[in-house]
Motif scaffolding. Structure first.
Motif: not given
Lengths: 310, 360
Positions: A222-238
């Motif tokens: 569905q459109e925008n399926l990840t809904n911000g998960m990629g940004f959470i992943a970046v935060a999880l690296v920190y």
């Protein structure tokens, strides 16, 4: 409230916590490699979206889930390569170029969805595989050893990437490039080559992270399926202090709290739904705030490298 | 000499071409007509003067701004398909449609709404309750453009704005009927609900389901989990899986993100009831029924009202009685006769106004 702290609820939280930590693990470990070499890739979300779309579309049209997964990895890798070209060769500001790639991935995946698919569809994703013997252990067997192949792969990726980063020459080169690119360059390490490899690898894993949603965990696009998960992943690296095991801890914690807040609502605990939904994000911010001091950020993160510059 | 002859012939050709070009068209001349030349002139003159001035049928122009795509299997698709139906009935030469999808960011939606109004569209629809303040801000700048938004009952007339229509649905009654039906179909007597944000017609639908399950007197219980997002498909999927793990064997849900939950229901072979759009084709073996919006009559009335010179101030309430909402059972699923009979009886009661559902 008493209903919340029962064994079935606890098992439910652990099961779904493990299952839905998968996309975070793939994406965040890929991002760990990129950041360890000094490149901040904020385009992870866009790469995940393109991976989710490509994985679903190829799997649905070919009837082969593995072909979908491979296609997702390739598309993610190509987007990673594009990020590397922009940020390493052309030395554009990493944050901005990453945001550009996010917008590209969001727009392109939506466009492809609306033009190539007649509507939302579901797919039969990767099936759960019960590991012999281990899967039969009461309680633990079901929650730990009865998942699909991508869940197992994501968790296996943690020790593998840890070994690569800390026990191999390549890992040493990645860390050196991220810490002091000038010194690494002096010692004959190609900074550009290492950064190209890590950012492309990050793209491949982000593509697989997206596909893990569309063909293994949710089995729908569905459109925008990840809904911000990629940004959470970046935060999880920190959050994980640029270490694979730290990323694992962060992914599990975020995912567990996410599952927990749903059980909180289900068991009728008197907390407004809006507050419950915010719980994982509040926790992430709190932990980030407290872990900021002890973190070992790569010294050259976001810094451009030009041979001869001090 | 040769050159002179060439120039002369060229001039003659040009002159004849000019004269020919200026001559009246002779295409209307019937070959067999007597006294051809005279008749031609008279007839042509007659035709020209006798032809009534063409009645210019005004092209009606509608612009639609959607928070998700036209293929979201939910609220947006319901409105888009209704608009396409109206256009098909009226004809593309009578009704022009423009739309902007995925306007989940309010500044983007505001820009699109203002842009459509500037382009002179007769009706600009902001299809989402999140667009209210945007429309209230833009509408006064375009007093002869009609705006519409929903679900809501607020036309901003109390604020002196007279060019805004509002539409809403009494979703709670369908929720009530489907709540009773789901309690009858449930074996575990546990019904799960996955909602996006606890507001508007979603909230009302859930209220209806809870009351229906409770009043079925079958010992069934229903609980709702709100994901806090209209677009978080993953949260919807985990919501469904959490309910299933808790023992629910019938689920309800709505919004474009519900596809994640439907996929989970399909995977676990769990019955699903949907609100907003009939998406039974998505999982024909598990989607029992859908309460679907039919915006066609609303759109037609808006067009007629605007053509009559009224640009707003009207609230459209879509109900099971007026066909704005409809419960559609999936024919691929065999529903026991007693359950269907109960559903029909309840629908009758709803239509007679015998069911009361407090929404506070």
């Amino acid at each position: 409230m008493g209903d919340l702290f029962t064994l079935p609820v606890l098992l439910g939280i652990i099961y779904y916590g493990i299952r839905f930590a998968t996309p975070y693990l793939f994406a965040a470990i890929g991002e760990t490699f990129a950041q360890r070499s000094g490149v901040l890739n904020l385009g992870v979300e866009g790469m995940m979206l393109m991976g989710a779309y490509t994985g679903f579309y190829v799997a649905a049209t070919s009837g082969n889930l593995w072909a979908g997964l491979l296609a997702a990895a390739i598309v993610g890798g190509l987007m990673g390569l594009l990020m590397a070209v922009i940020s390493v060769t052309f030395q554009a500001t990493q944050g901005i170029s990453g945001i550009g790639l996010h917008i590209l991935g969001l727009g392109l995946s939506t466009l492809l969805f609306t033009t190539t698919m007649t509507g939302v569809a579901t797919i039969i994703g990767f099936p759960s595989i019960r590991i012999p013997l281990l899967g039969d252990i009461p309680y633990i067997g079901d929650i730990l050893f009865n998942h699909n192949v991508l869940v197992y792969t994501a968790f296996l990726l943690v020790p593998i990437s840890n070994w690569i980063l800390y026990k191999t020459t390549f890992g040493l080169q990645v860390r050196a490039v991220g810490q002091s690119p000038q010194a690494a360059d002096t010692l004959g390490v190609s900074v550009k080559k290492i950064r190209y490899i890590t950012v492309t690898l990050g793209g491949v894993l982000a593509g697989i992270a997206g596909a893990s949603l569309s063909i293994a965990l949710i089995n729908v696009f569905q459109e925008n399926l990840t809904n911000g998960m990629g940004f959470i992943a970046v935060a999880l690296v920190y959050f994980g202090a640029w270490r694979p095991y730290g990323v694992l801890l962060g992914s599990l914690l975020f995912s567990f709290v996410n599952a927990f807040q749903q059980w909180v609502q289900l068991k009728g605990v008197a907390i407004p739904a809006d507050v419950a939904v915010m719980m994982p994000y509040i926790l992430t911010i709190v932990v980030l705030a407290f872990s900021a001091r002890r973190s070992t950020k790569p010294a050259a993160l976001t810094k451009k490298f030009e041979r001869g510059e001090a | 000499m040769k050159r002179m002859l060439f120039q002369l012939s060229l001039v003659l050709v040009l002159v004849s071409l000019v004269i020919g070009g200026c001559a009246p068209a002779a295409t209307a001349v019937p070959e067999a007509a007597p006294a051809a030349e005279k008749t031609v002139i008279v007839e042509v003159e007659k035709v020209i003067t006798a032809t009534p001035a063409p009645v210019e049928e005004k092209l009606f122009r509608i612009a639609l701004v959607l928070p998700s795509t036209t293929k979201d299997s939910a609220f947006s698709q319901a409105m888009f398909e209704a608009l396409m139906k109206v256009q098909e009935e009226m004809g593309k030469d009578k009704l022009e449609v423009a739309y902007s999808e995925s306007m989940f960011k309010l500044p983007d939606a505001a820009a699109a709404i203002r842009d459509y109004a500037t382009q002179g569209y007769n009706l600009v629809i902001g299809h989402g309750s999140q667009y209210g303040s945007t429309i209230a801000e833009i509408a006064p700048d375009f007093p002869t453009t009609a705006f519409a938004w929903g679900t809501t009952v607020n036309t901003f007339q109390s604020e002196g704005i007279n060019n805004v229509f509002a539409y809403t649905g009494t979703s709670e009654f369908g929720g009530y009927v489907m709540g009773v039906v789901s309690a009858m179909l449930s074996k575990s007597k546990k019904i799960g609900i996955c909602g996006p944000i606890e507001t508007g017609d979603n909230r009302n639908y859930v209220k209806g389901v809870l009351q229906g399950v409770n009043e079925s007197n079958l010992g069934a219980t229903a609980t709702a989990i709100w994901t806090g997002s209209y677009s978080d498909v993953t949260a919807m999927a985990t919501c469904a899986q959490t309910h299933i793990q808790d023992g629910a064997d019938v689920l309800h849900g709505m919004s474009q993100a519900a596809t994640g939950a439907i996929a989970a229901a399909k995977e676990n072979n769990i019955y699903w009831f949907n609100h907003q759009y009939d998406n039974s084709s998505l999982a024909p073996k598990v989607i029992v029924a859908s309460q679907a919006y039919d915006f066609v009559p609303t759109l037609k009335d808006m067009i007629a009202t605007i053509n009559a010179g009224v640009y707003g101030g009207k609230v459209y309430t879509l109900t099971l009685q007026n066909g704005g909402l409809e419960i559609r059972y999936n024919k691929d699923i065999e529903i026991p006769a007693d359950v269907m009979a109960a559903s029909d009886a309840l629908l009758e009661k709803v239509k007679k106004g015998e069911i009361k559902i407090p929404l506070d």
